[in-house]
Design a protein around this motif. Structure first.
Motif, short mmCIF file in Angstrom:
data_model
loop_
_atom_site.label_atom_id
_atom_site.label_comp_id
_atom_site.label_asym_id
_atom_site.label_seq_id
_atom_site.Cartn_x
_atom_site.Cartn_y
_atom_site.Cartn_z
N THR A 37 8.16 -5.13 -15.02
CA THR A 37 6.77 -5.32 -15.00
C THR A 37 6.23 -3.85 -15.26
OG1 THR A 37 5.11 -6.38 -13.97
CG2 THR A 37 6.15 -5.31 -12.63
N ILE A 38 4.93 -3.93 -15.66
CA ILE A 38 3.99 -2.90 -15.55
C ILE A 38 2.78 -3.57 -14.86
CG2 ILE A 38 2.32 -1.73 -17.26
CD1 ILE A 38 4.13 -2.25 -19.41
N THR A 39 2.41 -2.81 -13.69
CA THR A 39 1.29 -3.08 -12.86
C THR A 39 0.01 -2.50 -13.10
OG1 THR A 39 1.93 -1.44 -11.41
CG2 THR A 39 3.16 -3.38 -10.99
N THR A 40 -0.99 -2.81 -12.72
CA THR A 40 -2.32 -2.45 -12.57
C THR A 40 -2.69 -2.27 -11.15
OG1 THR A 40 -3.23 -4.71 -12.37
CG2 THR A 40 -3.13 -4.26 -14.45
N VAL A 41 -3.87 -1.79 -11.16
CA VAL A 41 -4.48 -1.41 -9.75
C VAL A 41 -5.00 -2.53 -8.82
CG1 VAL A 41 -5.76 0.42 -8.51
CG2 VAL A 41 -4.74 0.79 -10.60
N GLY A 42 -4.15 -3.41 -8.50
CA GLY A 42 -4.54 -4.50 -7.47
C GLY A 42 -3.54 -5.26 -6.80
N SER A 43 -4.11 -5.77 -5.78
CA SER A 43 -3.07 -6.24 -4.75
C SER A 43 -2.17 -7.37 -5.41
CB SER A 43 -3.83 -6.94 -3.45
OG SER A 43 -4.58 -7.92 -3.99
N PHE A 44 -2.78 -8.32 -6.33
CA PHE A 44 -2.06 -9.26 -7.28
C PHE A 44 -0.89 -8.44 -7.78
CE2 PHE A 44 -1.33 -12.39 -10.59
CZ PHE A 44 -0.89 -13.33 -9.70
N SER A 45 -1.29 -7.48 -8.62
CA SER A 45 -0.18 -6.78 -9.56
C SER A 45 0.91 -6.03 -8.65
CB SER A 45 -0.88 -5.82 -10.38
OG SER A 45 0.12 -5.16 -11.07
N TRP A 46 0.44 -5.60 -7.41
CA TRP A 46 1.41 -4.89 -6.63
C TRP A 46 2.30 -5.94 -5.96
CZ3 TRP A 46 3.66 -5.22 -1.79
CH2 TRP A 46 4.25 -3.81 -1.31
N ASP A 77 -0.24 6.72 -2.18
CA ASP A 77 0.17 5.69 -0.95
C ASP A 77 0.26 4.16 -1.70
OD1 ASP A 77 0.42 7.72 1.07
OD2 ASP A 77 -1.50 7.43 1.66
N TYR A 78 -0.41 3.96 -2.49
CA TYR A 78 -0.62 2.59 -2.97
C TYR A 78 0.81 2.21 -3.77
CZ TYR A 78 -2.41 -1.52 -5.14
OH TYR A 78 -2.99 -2.91 -5.61
N PHE A 79 1.42 2.93 -4.49
CA PHE A 79 2.61 2.55 -5.53
C PHE A 79 3.61 2.75 -4.60
CE2 PHE A 79 -0.91 3.51 -8.15
CZ PHE A 79 -1.22 2.41 -8.92
N TYR A 80 4.65 2.02 -4.52
CA TYR A 80 6.01 2.06 -4.16
C TYR A 80 6.86 3.13 -4.67
CZ TYR A 80 10.44 0.46 -2.15
OH TYR A 80 11.89 0.48 -1.42
N PRO A 81 7.40 4.05 -3.84
CA PRO A 81 8.07 5.15 -4.32
C PRO A 81 9.22 5.04 -5.30
CG PRO A 81 7.88 5.25 -2.05
CD PRO A 81 7.50 3.83 -2.38
N GLY A 82 9.61 4.02 -5.63
CA GLY A 82 10.75 3.65 -6.43
C GLY A 82 10.16 3.21 -7.69
N TRP A 83 8.91 3.15 -8.05
CA TRP A 83 7.97 2.82 -8.99
C TRP A 83 8.05 3.94 -9.92
CZ3 TRP A 83 3.88 -1.16 -7.13
CH2 TRP A 83 4.36 -2.18 -6.32
N ILE A 84 7.71 3.74 -11.24
CA ILE A 84 7.82 4.74 -12.20
C ILE A 84 6.31 4.96 -12.86
CG2 ILE A 84 8.61 5.72 -14.57
CD1 ILE A 84 10.91 3.97 -13.93
N GLY A 85 5.44 6.08 -12.30
CA GLY A 85 4.32 6.39 -12.93
C GLY A 85 4.44 7.04 -14.11
#
Length: 86
Positions: A37-46, A77-85
């Motif tokens: 998935t590709i997330t956005t900046v929101g709790s639902f997406s998180w 702090d918002y994005f999980y460390p294993g996710w790719i920015g």
């Protein structure tokens, strides 16, 4: 939805389903079954990113440095460390 239907490649080997106005439970259940998935900046997406079984990517510069909004949040702090920015 109209744009997606008109622009989705017709030659994809997997079946594509279009769901008009589903309940949020259906959206979460459906997206949690995705491989990536590709997330956005929101709790639902998180939560979708957290529940997805594969690679999760996100845009790591959602606000301009030095902006009022940028000073209010620490997005590292918002994005999980294993996710790719990107």
């Amino acid at each position: 939805m109209t744009w997606a239907k008109a622009n989705m490649p017709r030659h994809v080997k997997n079946k594509v389903e279009y769901i008009d106005s589903p309940k949020w439970e259906v959206i979460v259940a459906t997206l949690s079954l995705c491989d990536h998935t590709i997330t956005t900046v929101g709790s639902f997406s998180w939560w979708i990113g957290w529940l997805t079984g594969g690679e999760v990517t996100y845009y790591k510069w959602p606000v301009r440095d030095g902006s009022v909004l940028g000073k209010q949040f620490n997005y590292s702090d918002y994005f999980y460390p294993g996710w790719i920015g990107f």
